[in-house]
Design a protein around this motif. Sequence first.
Motif, PDB file in Angstrom:
ATOM      1  N   UNK A 229     -92.279-180.918  37.929  1.00  0.00           N
ATOM      2  CA  UNK A 229     -92.605-179.751  38.735  1.00  0.00           C
ATOM      3  C   UNK A 229     -91.381-178.846  38.727  1.00  0.00           C
ATOM      4  N   UNK A 230     -91.560-177.537  38.827  1.00  0.00           N
ATOM      5  CA  UNK A 230     -90.400-176.639  38.851  1.00  0.00           C
ATOM      6  C   UNK A 230     -89.608-176.812  40.153  1.00  0.00           C
ATOM      7  N   UNK A 231     -88.303-176.516  40.090  1.00  0.00           N
ATOM      8  CA  UNK A 231     -87.578-176.346  41.351  1.00  0.00           C
ATOM      9  C   UNK A 231     -87.980-174.988  41.924  1.00  0.00           C
ATOM     10  N   UNK A 232     -87.689-174.785  43.194  1.00  0.00           N
ATOM     11  CA  UNK A 232     -88.064-173.479  43.769  1.00  0.00           C
ATOM     12  C   UNK A 232     -87.258-172.347  43.144  1.00  0.00           C
ATOM     13  N   UNK A 233     -86.069-172.675  42.589  1.00  0.00           N
ATOM     14  CA  UNK A 233     -85.262-171.630  41.962  1.00  0.00           C
ATOM     15  C   UNK A 233     -85.832-171.269  40.600  1.00  0.00           C
TER      16      UNK A 233
ATOM     17  N   UNK B 175     -90.817-177.750  49.298  1.00  0.00           N
ATOM     18  CA  UNK B 175     -91.130-176.322  49.243  1.00  0.00           C
ATOM     19  C   UNK B 175     -92.322-176.077  48.320  1.00  0.00           C
ATOM     20  N   UNK B 176     -93.199-175.184  48.754  1.00  0.00           N
ATOM     21  CA  UNK B 176     -94.240-174.642  47.878  1.00  0.00           C
ATOM     22  C   UNK B 176     -93.963-173.167  47.702  1.00  0.00           C
ATOM     23  N   UNK B 177     -94.239-172.681  46.493  1.00  0.00           N
ATOM     24  CA  UNK B 177     -94.048-171.256  46.221  1.00  0.00           C
ATOM     25  C   UNK B 177     -95.376-170.653  45.777  1.00  0.00           C
TER      26      UNK B 177
ATOM     27  N   UNK C  37     -93.706-174.699  53.112  1.00  0.00           N
ATOM     28  CA  UNK C  37     -93.194-176.085  53.088  1.00  0.00           C
ATOM     29  C   UNK C  37     -94.164-177.008  53.817  1.00  0.00           C
ATOM     30  N   UNK C  38     -94.318-178.183  53.282  1.00  0.00           N
ATOM     31  CA  UNK C  38     -95.156-179.208  53.901  1.00  0.00           C
ATOM     32  C   UNK C  38     -94.619-180.590  53.547  1.00  0.00           C
TER      33      UNK C  38
ATOM     34  N   UNK D 177     -99.314-184.163  52.440  1.00  0.00           N
ATOM     35  CA  UNK D 177    -100.336-183.248  52.944  1.00  0.00           C
ATOM     36  C   UNK D 177    -101.254-182.800  51.811  1.00  0.00           C
ATOM     37  N   UNK D 178    -102.542-182.815  52.072  1.00  0.00           N
ATOM     38  CA  UNK D 178    -103.517-182.464  51.050  1.00  0.00           C
ATOM     39  C   UNK D 178    -104.521-181.430  51.515  1.00  0.00           C
ATOM     40  N   UNK D 179    -104.518-181.132  52.826  1.00  0.00           N
ATOM     41  CA  UNK D 179    -105.579-180.256  53.301  1.00  0.00           C
ATOM     42  C   UNK D 179    -105.289-178.779  53.045  1.00  0.00           C
ATOM     43  N   UNK D 180    -104.076-178.470  52.594  1.00  0.00           N
ATOM     44  CA  UNK D 180    -103.756-177.077  52.250  1.00  0.00           C
ATOM     45  C   UNK D 180    -104.316-176.720  50.864  1.00  0.00           C
ATOM     46  N   UNK D 181    -104.327-175.446  50.571  1.00  0.00           N
ATOM     47  CA  UNK D 181    -104.757-175.006  49.240  1.00  0.00           C
ATOM     48  C   UNK D 181    -103.553-175.070  48.307  1.00  0.00           C
ATOM     49  N   UNK D 182    -103.362-176.223  47.710  1.00  0.00           N
ATOM     50  CA  UNK D 182    -102.190-176.469  46.879  1.00  0.00           C
ATOM     51  C   UNK D 182    -102.609-176.888  45.478  1.00  0.00           C
ATOM     52  N   UNK D 183    -101.753-176.576  44.507  1.00  0.00           N
ATOM     53  CA  UNK D 183    -102.077-176.909  43.122  1.00  0.00           C
ATOM     54  C   UNK D 183    -100.831-177.297  42.346  1.00  0.00           C
ATOM     55  N   UNK D 184    -100.980-177.395  41.042  1.00  0.00           N
ATOM     56  CA  UNK D 184     -99.928-177.932  40.180  1.00  0.00           C
ATOM     57  C   UNK D 184     -99.571-176.949  39.069  1.00  0.00           C
ATOM     58  N   UNK D 185     -98.276-176.632  38.961  1.00  0.00           N
ATOM     59  CA  UNK D 185     -97.753-175.934  37.784  1.00  0.00           C
ATOM     60  C   UNK D 185     -96.636-176.804  37.206  1.00  0.00           C
ATOM     61  N   UNK D 186     -96.608-176.935  35.893  1.00  0.00           N
ATOM     62  CA  UNK D 186     -95.659-177.825  35.220  1.00  0.00           C
ATOM     63  C   UNK D 186     -94.483-177.064  34.626  1.00  0.00           C
ATOM     64  N   UNK D 187     -93.363-177.785  34.498  1.00  0.00           N
ATOM     65  CA  UNK D 187     -92.247-177.275  33.692  1.00  0.00           C
ATOM     66  C   UNK D 187     -91.767-178.370  32.738  1.00  0.00           C
ATOM     67  N   UNK D 188     -91.072-177.923  31.703  1.00  0.00           N
ATOM     68  CA  UNK D 188     -90.410-178.844  30.764  1.00  0.00           C
ATOM     69  C   UNK D 188     -88.928-178.477  30.695  1.00  0.00           C
ATOM     70  N   UNK D 189     -88.127-179.512  30.476  1.00  0.00           N
ATOM     71  CA  UNK D 189     -86.675-179.292  30.361  1.00  0.00           C
ATOM     72  C   UNK D 189     -86.190-179.878  29.051  1.00  0.00           C
ATOM     73  N   UNK D 190     -85.196-179.264  28.507  1.00  0.00           N
ATOM     74  CA  UNK D 190     -84.416-179.814  27.400  1.00  0.00           C
ATOM     75  C   UNK D 190     -85.220-180.269  26.202  1.00  0.00           C
TER      76      UNK D 190
END
Lengths: 376, 376, 376, 376
Positions: D286-290, D338-340, D358-359, D363-376
């Motif tokens: 998962x990405x860092x918030x930065x 943190x969620x962004x 932030x949660x 917690x699962x009841x919020x509208x949350x999803x997944x974005x991926x990152x790759x490193x190196x």
Amino acid sequence: MSIRKHTEDICAGLNNEDYSVQPQVFVSPPKWHLAHSTWFFEQFVLGNFAKNYSVFDEDFAFLFNSYYNNVGKRVLRPNRGLMTRPSVEKVYEYRAFVNEKMTEFLASDLSRNVADIIEIGLQHEQQHQELMHYDIKYILGNQATFPSIENNFDFSQKNIPLKFISFEEGVYEIGHQGDNFCFDNELGRHKVYVNSFEIADRLITNQEYIEFIEAGGYQDFNLWHAEGWDFVQQNELKAPLYWHQVDGEWHHYNLHAFEKVNPNEVVKHISFYEASAFAAWKDMQLPTEFEWEVAADQLDWGKLWEWTNSAYLPYPNFQKAEGALGEYNGKFMINQMVLRGAALSTSKNHSRKTYRNFFHPDMRWLYSGIRLVKHG
Amino acid sequence: MSIRKHTEDICAGLNNEDYSVQPQVFVSPPKWHLAHSTWFFEQFVLGNFAKNYSVFDEDFAFLFNSYYNNVGKRVLRPNRGLMTRPSVEKVYEYRAFVNEKMTEFLASDLSRNVADIIEIGLQHEQQHQELMHYDIKYILGNQATFPSIENNFDFSQKNIPLKFISFEEGVYEIGHQGDNFCFDNELGRHKVYVNSFEIADRLITNQEYIEFIEAGGYQDFNLWHAEGWDFVQQNELKAPLYWHQVDGEWHHYNLHAFEKVNPNEVVKHISFYEASAFAAWKDMQLPTEFEWEVAADQLDWGKLWEWTNSAYLPYPNFQKAEGALGEYNGKFMINQMVLRGAALSTSKNHSRKTYRNFFHPDMRWLYSGIRLVKHG
Amino acid sequence: MSIRKHTEDICAGLNNEDYSVQPQVFVSPPKWHLAHSTWFFEQFVLGNFAKNYSVFDEDFAFLFNSYYNNVGKRVLRPNRGLMTRPSVEKVYEYRAFVNEKMTEFLASDLSRNVADIIEIGLQHEQQHQELMHYDIKYILGNQATFPSIENNFDFSQKNIPLKFISFEEGVYEIGHQGDNFCFDNELGRHKVYVNSFEIADRLITNQEYIEFIEAGGYQDFNLWHAEGWDFVQQNELKAPLYWHQVDGEWHHYNLHAFEKVNPNEVVKHISFYEASAFAAWKDMQLPTEFEWEVAADQLDWGKLWEWTNSAYLPYPNFQKAEGALGEYNGKFMINQMVLRGAALSTSKNHSRKTYRNFFHPDMRWLYSGIRLVKHG
Amino acid sequence: MSIRKHTEDICAGLNNEDYSVQPQVFVSPPKWHLAHSTWFFEQFVLGNFAKNYSVFDEDFAFLFNSYYNNVGKRVLRPNRGLMTRPSVEKVYEYRAFVNEKMTEFLASDLSRNVADIIEIGLQHEQQHQELMHYDIKYILGNQATFPSIENNFDFSQKNIPLKFISFEEGVYEIGHQGDNFCFDNELGRHKVYVNSFEIADRLITNQEYIEFIEAGGYQDFNLWHAEGWDFVQQNELKAPLYWHQVDGEWHHYNLHAFEKVNPNEVVKHISFYEASAFAAWKDMQLPTEFEWEVAADQLDWGKLWEWTNSAYLPYPNFQKAEGALGEYNGKFMINQMVLRGAALSTSKNHSRKTYRNFFHPDMRWLYSGIRLVKHG
């Protein structure tokens, strides 16, 4: 084998029952530590690499696995204190047996790969040595009779005014460097941008902490995280772990004695929540783990683990080890805070400035203390 | 002193850790029993009547009081297994010390009043002897390794067809008679009207209980009390305590061995809920404690405590004893069911037909069994 | 249909939310009662006997079954307060629908068997009427704002000195007699030997109970059962349910108002534990249910249910009903105490001297009070 | 007032009981949100600044304070669902009353300071609007009957292959800039060193998530944090919240209907633990918030909140606000992730690239999803 021997030395002064009890889920019985750190060598070295090795006891893999799901089922953690068999004596036999087999095995040709695992086994045992210091103190410190056992940790600290050392903002390198042993969580040396900060040249003393108590620090919710405040309320906290007020004066249990709190020692057995509330009361902060590592060469440290305000998270290029050993660090990277430094209870080779210790923010039974920073 | 000696004999074969652990709140560590039954004499006899007696250790009153609120504060029951100090050795010294002081004291002039308290102290110790049988089995039976210790209880029972003995309805006298020792809860001999009933001439066997299991007894809610059904569901009960199915066959832990269930032994370690469900499955009942007492002279008993369908309540003219000993029985007269008879684990002098044993309906670690009655 | 109508009358003054909330597991939302008592007729009468009946809503059997395992799955009891659908309005439609279908059905030929089930359905609804009185008071009495709704129960009691009525020992007949309706637990009229006793001619008043409070009754463990004492400690009880001290004076919530406790009313909302401790403080007892029934004709009763010192157990020849209705009483015969008499909240036809009400000894939300007896 | 109006629009389709229930501690009843967001204006604006303002109801400060210790006592969070009074109608009256008073007040001369507080009040109400979306779905989605209410969120996503956008390592600026409103936790714009990374150009779809499920993702402990694995085991998780398997096919509750899962929508109602395990299964992170903030301008976002692998901690120069409003953010900076981004449920003005949601990681009841990152 001197490392293995030291594990047993830590238990000097215990009776059989002290070895076997688990007063809280986070405490493990010393007997369990003695056996588990032995099982680690049996499982990951002898069992995998030594020819014709047959295990000391078939049941021990089940009894003394800690959390390696890859290796099989295990006694649930809260039940470690219910294991009356094997006895302490049998566990010492187990240690002797595995030590002997390891000695034989080490005399044979040793591949690089195996040497690495043995290195981890010794490091692992040293980590358990430190936990044993915490657990033994907790077991004895919760006896109604406060038993006395020998202990020569010197926590004294000159109660001179706090001084602060300044650091400039800029890009710094963080993480382990060189060929010496380190854990996977320290690897992946990388750049971090650190803002300017000033860091205290010593830890907080009992005297300073008593001022916080007397100023009502444990009653002022504005100083605390919401979950820290809940923790204080539910446990009716009024002072660090092992502190008791007797006739209006603070006393604490210190292994060799139940005695008056010495104002000129560093305050210890502090949760992250308490460290953070103390800092808020001083209108300062706890350092991030990066600030701490940047400053480390100019700090005198080694008395207590120092809470940082950094959550325990992977470094940018963190790679977890292959196989069961991959369960060592990565899977704990949530809900814990990093501590830096080392304590008097820390085993040799576990004091280095890149070492990342971590615990949940409500843990108090470790040898932990407070260092402050100021910003801006 | 032979009674006091017997308490120690029960512990033969235990290692130090076995003495000290508390796997469930209802279990007390054997070390605690050894000390508590000794404290009882120190507190109620030596402390009150022996001249110039000074206690063995000031802390023990706090550590080894069970539930006598009148005597002062005490270690909370769930924490008995966390007491590592005093050690087992120290507790044996305590026993020897108090035994010696009691011998001296008994050699002096003994009033009737004191003799009564000593009698209660010995009866009390014998009750703890029986609890120790339960607790030791529970501690060992929950080790992953099923340790073997000597045990010669003979639970065999000819698996002959159940026969029933008939009793006429009428007024019967219930309660203790004569000058021998009894507890306050047996006193106040009084009349009870008992309806006609037929009572089984022997206890239920493992063979008969296995038929209940195989007929789906643990799955049929109609057989169970509502709270019994909850108990079965929450604990996923499928058989008596200590039973495990291995390769399709029922085995159980029996102290000397983990072995196949013998169909020709009485079924034991049964909760009231299970006893009651079994009776419902047979379309019969459990006896009331009055039916049981009326029939007692014609029954062969002494293998297991027998659950009755009577709640533990005071007899019409129940008077509780004065002072701390008044806490002995009366305050437990709620939410418990009476058992009658005696078990192989029962100490001498605790087998009499008016004896009222009592436990909560979900307890299974005692030596309990099933006797049936039919009505109408 | 007047019985069915009365159920709705009890809800006068509630808003929609009051109907739907479950502040404790032992409380059911009034909406649930309205629907469940209706479902009872749909399930056991219309569904079984009415031609071509199709249910109002397929989901309701799941939503409004209480505890009939024989009938199928159901919403777990602690979740009754989470049911927002169906709405209150829909539940009233459901009641009207089933009432109409029942009227049609009753107009057709009615067999004796069906009449019996309808009788049980009405009795069942009346029992729920009483529970609704308890539940509504609990829901409103736990609002921070103490809402006022109409209520005309008159609990006044002349505070004249207690007098005691004497009864001779002897054999008495206990249990229901005659053709009128009664529950299965009252049947099997049988002989009981009752020892001589004296029974109070009235219930205990608030004035008398305040004396108990002021004498330290809630602080003196010697008066309490061990489990009662735990209950007092854990809940920090200092007075009956709904009592609050305001400026040093006892007030309580009484539906129409939050007001000063009237010393000349009977004390109510008392647990068995409190009733028993009060009796112990007076050096008296609570009556057994047999004593109570023997004396009933000479007592004035009907204000409050009266705790007895009898456990709820089957009469000698108890037979549970066939089928799902067999779950009505028998399966609750453990861990509960019998109350006799009736309360102002009790529905007509539920006041008879053989009626056996029963609750766990810690329940306080019912309309319960204290009557004393003396022995010997 | 359009913001205030929108709060009420969100409740369209609810019946009175839907407004008032609290099925889990983390859910608040919609009625409570309606009142609490109103109380915020009454407490912090009208009460402090409006001349001669008298509160609508004295009890409401106690009933509708959320967590502001500085303001006084309050109803404990788990009891919000037990408040049946005031009624929904009364709460709407309260809203109208405060709206009117605010309108009057706004017509008078408005200082900068008050405008700031009003701004916070509106932002605060918008945050509650989003929580209401979560809570209403949870309340309805846990009804046995899956009620249908209108909803037009469009979560569709072209199921095209994931593409990754690359970013160079270097020093970046993080945090809010400019004069527009933001929360205190976004302030203190500062430099951060970010290592090179590649970030996915879209969120993960249901199709991709089903592949994870079918590959045994919920059974492979190696993918999970230790505490995440405990969470999965204890709750027997097998799929996202609101998913149910019917006849072998995944369905979910979506407010307007209980329907088949659409493979071409983004997967939602995902805990951090699940997001992280999914990433591990893909051998990504998962990405860092930065990283997220650096990339934000090149991402299309706004469908779902996106979990980051950053703990919620203060920025280097974080200053909490003065007074009660200082409790707004800082005290939650422990044990949360943190969620962004923003979700379709997010109110206008709450979508900005520096926004830190932030949660807790379970917690699962919020509208949350997944974005991926790759490193190196």
